[in-house]
Design a protein around this motif. Sequence first.
Motif, PDB file in Angstrom:
ATOM      1  N   VAL A 210      93.960 -93.972  36.663  1.00  0.00           N
ATOM      2  CA  VAL A 210      92.752 -94.404  35.938  1.00  0.00           C
ATOM      3  C   VAL A 210      91.649 -94.871  36.889  1.00  0.00           C
ATOM      4  O   VAL A 210      90.473 -94.589  36.680  1.00  0.00           O
ATOM      5  CB  VAL A 210      93.115 -95.526  34.925  1.00  0.00           C
ATOM      6  CG1 VAL A 210      91.872 -96.085  34.256  1.00  0.00           C
ATOM      7  CG2 VAL A 210      94.069 -94.982  33.881  1.00  0.00           C
ATOM      8  N   LEU A 211      92.051 -95.554  37.957  1.00  0.00           N
ATOM      9  CA  LEU A 211      91.033 -96.072  38.877  1.00  0.00           C
ATOM     10  C   LEU A 211      90.545 -95.009  39.852  1.00  0.00           C
ATOM     11  O   LEU A 211      89.476 -95.156  40.448  1.00  0.00           O
ATOM     12  CB  LEU A 211      91.569 -97.277  39.664  1.00  0.00           C
ATOM     13  CG  LEU A 211      92.011 -98.477  38.829  1.00  0.00           C
ATOM     14  CD1 LEU A 211      92.562 -99.573  39.724  1.00  0.00           C
ATOM     15  CD2 LEU A 211      90.861 -99.031  38.001  1.00  0.00           C
ATOM     16  N   GLY A 212      91.347 -93.967  40.051  1.00  0.00           N
ATOM     17  CA  GLY A 212      90.950 -92.882  40.948  1.00  0.00           C
ATOM     18  C   GLY A 212      90.938 -93.337  42.391  1.00  0.00           C
ATOM     19  O   GLY A 212      91.588 -94.318  42.773  1.00  0.00           O
TER      20      GLY A 212
ATOM     21  N   LEU B 211      89.899-100.803  31.058  1.00  0.00           N
ATOM     22  CA  LEU B 211      90.866-101.576  30.274  1.00  0.00           C
ATOM     23  C   LEU B 211      91.269-100.878  28.983  1.00  0.00           C
ATOM     24  O   LEU B 211      92.320-101.144  28.419  1.00  0.00           O
ATOM     25  CB  LEU B 211      90.281-102.962  29.942  1.00  0.00           C
ATOM     26  CG  LEU B 211      90.125-103.920  31.124  1.00  0.00           C
ATOM     27  CD1 LEU B 211      89.389-105.181  30.705  1.00  0.00           C
ATOM     28  CD2 LEU B 211      91.498-104.282  31.688  1.00  0.00           C
ATOM     29  N   ARG B 212      90.402 -99.974  28.524  1.00  0.00           N
ATOM     30  CA  ARG B 212      90.699 -99.276  27.257  1.00  0.00           C
ATOM     31  C   ARG B 212      91.651 -98.090  27.471  1.00  0.00           C
ATOM     32  O   ARG B 212      92.061 -97.466  26.510  1.00  0.00           O
ATOM     33  CB  ARG B 212      89.393 -98.766  26.633  1.00  0.00           C
ATOM     34  CG  ARG B 212      88.521 -99.889  26.077  1.00  0.00           C
ATOM     35  CD  ARG B 212      87.499 -99.315  25.120  1.00  0.00           C
ATOM     36  NE  ARG B 212      86.493 -98.530  25.831  1.00  0.00           N
ATOM     37  CZ  ARG B 212      85.334 -99.013  26.252  1.00  0.00           C
ATOM     38  NH1 ARG B 212      85.043-100.274  26.027  1.00  0.00           N
ATOM     39  NH2 ARG B 212      84.463 -98.246  26.875  1.00  0.00           N
ATOM     40  N   HIS B 213      91.954 -97.776  28.716  1.00  0.00           N
ATOM     41  CA  HIS B 213      92.733 -96.556  28.985  1.00  0.00           C
ATOM     42  C   HIS B 213      94.022 -96.834  29.752  1.00  0.00           C
ATOM     43  O   HIS B 213      94.374 -96.106  30.672  1.00  0.00           O
ATOM     44  CB  HIS B 213      91.858 -95.560  29.780  1.00  0.00           C
ATOM     45  CG  HIS B 213      90.526 -95.345  29.140  1.00  0.00           C
ATOM     46  ND1 HIS B 213      90.378 -94.655  27.969  1.00  0.00           N
ATOM     47  CD2 HIS B 213      89.284 -95.791  29.470  1.00  0.00           C
ATOM     48  CE1 HIS B 213      89.102 -94.658  27.617  1.00  0.00           C
ATOM     49  NE2 HIS B 213      88.418 -95.342  28.512  1.00  0.00           N
TER      50      HIS B 213
ATOM     51  N   THR C  92     101.283 -92.452  23.902  1.00  0.00           N
ATOM     52  CA  THR C  92     100.322 -93.243  23.128  1.00  0.00           C
ATOM     53  C   THR C  92     100.981 -94.533  22.640  1.00  0.00           C
ATOM     54  O   THR C  92     102.195 -94.693  22.744  1.00  0.00           O
ATOM     55  CB  THR C  92      99.823 -92.451  21.896  1.00  0.00           C
ATOM     56  OG1 THR C  92     100.969 -92.053  21.139  1.00  0.00           O
ATOM     57  CG2 THR C  92      99.012 -91.231  22.313  1.00  0.00           C
ATOM     58  N   ARG C  93     100.164 -95.434  22.091  1.00  0.00           N
ATOM     59  CA  ARG C  93     100.679 -96.737  21.654  1.00  0.00           C
ATOM     60  C   ARG C  93     101.594 -96.591  20.440  1.00  0.00           C
ATOM     61  O   ARG C  93     101.240 -95.923  19.461  1.00  0.00           O
ATOM     62  CB  ARG C  93      99.486 -97.643  21.302  1.00  0.00           C
ATOM     63  CG  ARG C  93      99.928 -99.017  20.898  1.00  0.00           C
ATOM     64  CD  ARG C  93      98.757 -99.906  20.560  1.00  0.00           C
ATOM     65  NE  ARG C  93      99.272-101.189  20.102  1.00  0.00           N
ATOM     66  CZ  ARG C  93      98.565-102.089  19.467  1.00  0.00           C
ATOM     67  NH1 ARG C  93      97.288-101.871  19.228  1.00  0.00           N
ATOM     68  NH2 ARG C  93      99.109-103.212  19.071  1.00  0.00           N
ATOM     69  N   LYS C  94     102.742 -97.226  20.497  1.00  0.00           N
ATOM     70  CA  LYS C  94     103.678 -97.148  19.375  1.00  0.00           C
ATOM     71  C   LYS C  94     103.387 -98.293  18.403  1.00  0.00           C
ATOM     72  O   LYS C  94     103.344 -99.462  18.807  1.00  0.00           O
ATOM     73  CB  LYS C  94     105.109 -97.246  19.905  1.00  0.00           C
ATOM     74  CG  LYS C  94     106.139 -97.151  18.819  1.00  0.00           C
ATOM     75  CD  LYS C  94     107.546 -97.068  19.379  1.00  0.00           C
ATOM     76  CE  LYS C  94     108.528 -97.110  18.224  1.00  0.00           C
ATOM     77  NZ  LYS C  94     109.895 -97.246  18.641  1.00  0.00           N
ATOM     78  N   VAL C  95     103.195 -97.915  17.133  1.00  0.00           N
ATOM     79  CA  VAL C  95     102.909 -98.950  16.125  1.00  0.00           C
ATOM     80  C   VAL C  95     103.878 -98.872  14.941  1.00  0.00           C
ATOM     81  O   VAL C  95     103.759 -99.641  14.002  1.00  0.00           O
ATOM     82  CB  VAL C  95     101.453 -98.845  15.595  1.00  0.00           C
ATOM     83  CG1 VAL C  95     100.444 -99.206  16.649  1.00  0.00           C
ATOM     84  CG2 VAL C  95     101.167 -97.447  15.042  1.00  0.00           C
ATOM     85  N   ASP C  96     104.818 -97.924  15.003  1.00  0.00           N
ATOM     86  CA  ASP C  96     105.761 -97.775  13.880  1.00  0.00           C
ATOM     87  C   ASP C  96     107.076 -98.480  14.183  1.00  0.00           C
ATOM     88  O   ASP C  96     107.864 -98.010  15.022  1.00  0.00           O
ATOM     89  CB  ASP C  96     106.032 -96.286  13.615  1.00  0.00           C
ATOM     90  CG  ASP C  96     104.755 -95.564  13.222  1.00  0.00           C
ATOM     91  OD1 ASP C  96     103.889 -96.205  12.591  1.00  0.00           O
ATOM     92  OD2 ASP C  96     104.600 -94.378  13.575  1.00  0.00           O
ATOM     93  N   PHE C  97     107.285 -99.573  13.501  1.00  0.00           N
ATOM     94  CA  PHE C  97     108.543-100.313  13.639  1.00  0.00           C
ATOM     95  C   PHE C  97     109.084-100.574  12.233  1.00  0.00           C
ATOM     96  O   PHE C  97     108.315-100.698  11.267  1.00  0.00           O
ATOM     97  CB  PHE C  97     108.318-101.628  14.390  1.00  0.00           C
ATOM     98  CG  PHE C  97     107.998-101.404  15.847  1.00  0.00           C
ATOM     99  CD1 PHE C  97     108.998-101.396  16.799  1.00  0.00           C
ATOM    100  CD2 PHE C  97     106.682-101.161  16.247  1.00  0.00           C
ATOM    101  CE1 PHE C  97     108.699-101.166  18.139  1.00  0.00           C
ATOM    102  CE2 PHE C  97     106.379-100.930  17.585  1.00  0.00           C
ATOM    103  CZ  PHE C  97     107.394-100.936  18.537  1.00  0.00           C
TER     104      PHE C  97
ATOM    105  N   ASN D 100      92.508-108.924  27.705  1.00  0.00           N
ATOM    106  CA  ASN D 100      91.748-108.294  28.784  1.00  0.00           C
ATOM    107  C   ASN D 100      91.840-109.083  30.091  1.00  0.00           C
ATOM    108  O   ASN D 100      91.967-108.516  31.177  1.00  0.00           O
ATOM    109  CB  ASN D 100      90.280-108.138  28.380  1.00  0.00           C
ATOM    110  CG  ASN D 100      90.114-106.989  27.399  1.00  0.00           C
ATOM    111  OD1 ASN D 100      91.037-106.201  27.211  1.00  0.00           O
ATOM    112  ND2 ASN D 100      88.970-106.897  26.759  1.00  0.00           N
ATOM    113  N   GLU D 101      91.769-110.406  29.929  1.00  0.00           N
ATOM    114  CA  GLU D 101      91.819-111.289  31.092  1.00  0.00           C
ATOM    115  C   GLU D 101      93.172-111.115  31.813  1.00  0.00           C
ATOM    116  O   GLU D 101      93.230-110.964  33.031  1.00  0.00           O
ATOM    117  CB  GLU D 101      91.688-112.695  30.509  1.00  0.00           C
ATOM    118  CG  GLU D 101      91.557-113.835  31.401  1.00  0.00           C
ATOM    119  CD  GLU D 101      91.482-115.131  30.576  1.00  0.00           C
ATOM    120  OE1 GLU D 101      91.274-115.106  29.343  1.00  0.00           O
ATOM    121  OE2 GLU D 101      91.652-116.193  31.200  1.00  0.00           O
TER     122      GLU D 101
END
Length: 497
Positions: free
Chosen positions: A315-317, A330-332, A410-415, A444-445
Amino acid sequence: MVLWSTALGALLLAIVGYVCLMGLLRQRRPQEPPLDKGSVPWLGHAVAFRKNMFEFLKHMKAKHGDIFTVQLGGQYFTFVMDPLSFGPILKDAQRKLDFTEYARKLVMKVFGYQSLDGDHQMLHSASTKFLMGQGLEELNQVMLDSLSLVMRDSKGQKLEAGCWYEDDIFHFCYKILFKAGYLSLFGYTKDKEQDLLQADKLFKQFRKFDLLFPRFVYSLLGPREWLEVGRLQRFFHKMLSVEEGLEKDSISNWIAHMLQYLREQGVAGAMQDKFNFMMLWASQGNTGPASFWALIFLLKHPEAMRAVREEAAQVLGEKRKPFDLDVSVLRHLPVLDSVMEETLRLGASPTLLRVVHGDQMIKMASGKEYLLRSGDTVALFPYLSVHMDPDIHPEPTAFKYDRFLNPNGTRKVDFYKAGKKIHHYTMPWGSGVSICPGRFLALNEMKLFILLMTTHFDLELVDPDTPIPAVDPYRWGFGTAQPTHDVRFRYRLRLSE
Ligand code: HEM
């Protein structure tokens, strides 16, 4: 004189007798949850609860099931342990479960702050404006600058690249997050060196207050500790006074907006100082301890550390000017997101409390209905009933950095629990009316801190075989857990930076 003391003694005895009798007289009414008053009059189960809330509630759940009422120091708390039944409590469409009543008493006791009726709404609307959306974007940049400033400074001296430094991880993380967070929200003067020294001074006293905090809330301090708490409160009121703040030119919009509201309501300066103390506590008491857990989990799980570093490199390259990164990255970072979610699942243990206004029924997911008694408090402890539920999170005590990732990254949200999809599968930030308004900034912090630590520094444990410390049992229920003891580590700013 003798007559007076006898009369006073008799009065005290009568009061104590009355209070105990009220406890003894309380009986479970039809449709109420199982009632467990404990064997000690008035105190009930307070001693076991305060000693280790997690173990106590585990025992009560095994004994009584998904809902029960316990007596704790003359008060009655109904714990709901089935997360599929949380909905009616957190949504509270009838507005009969009150968060503010308990919170008002607590902030008066702990910070000396006298709440106004509109405070809660004002706090959340200021947070929507300045701790989310565009306001958050701006604050992320300020936070990055503050973290860079604080992290390059070691004990008042500039950190030398290529040189190993040794420290205690918990203390290190707490100090850095506290100083960067405090400076970002409460502002800088024109003299940054002086600001860093002041932040350091504040942190030392903050830790003293922090260590006394659980027993202070439970009213268990000895006489000397009471005096110490009073001194610390006065210290913070002075250091955070609005008068001192006048010298600063970059107080965050969040704090500035809330103080302006208080001024418009005619709140005296001394009370605004106490408000500042309360906000310092709310904003700085959790991010440091949570970052400690994140860092130690990474240090003890090399595969997780590798995954975080690989994602960061992608991400930072190639761009690697020291401490220079675009906060939009931070979004990726789904891997880092999963690490943080897993860390908070294991490390955040808040208690959610609501005072019952008027007798009312609660319908559990099982279909069974229970009567909640007016004046009692409804309590949720998601750490036990959600975070540690093996049905929702298999092997719940294990740190699995990719627990919140789908196979496609991707983000897992199914539990699921009992085959049903569960909405509240972690609750580190609370939920409903009292949900943490600083959660996006906090996340974020902490992500920025972990990102900087893992990409700019070499890190190692002094003793690689040292186990991850246990959680201090006295702090269950008070937000982020703290370890029973600290762990030594080494860090080195990379030469190539
Ligand atoms: C890891 C970091 C954090 C965690 C785990 C956390 C967790 C929580 C939780 C569980 C509550 C709700 C307590 C309740 O229901 O009584 C809360 C409330 C609050 N938090 Fe956070 N928090 C964090 C960081 C922050 C930060 C960085 C800020 C501000 C910038 C903040 C500001 C607040 C405030 C003002 C409240 C009171 C909300 C109200 O009265 O409704 N928190 N936090």
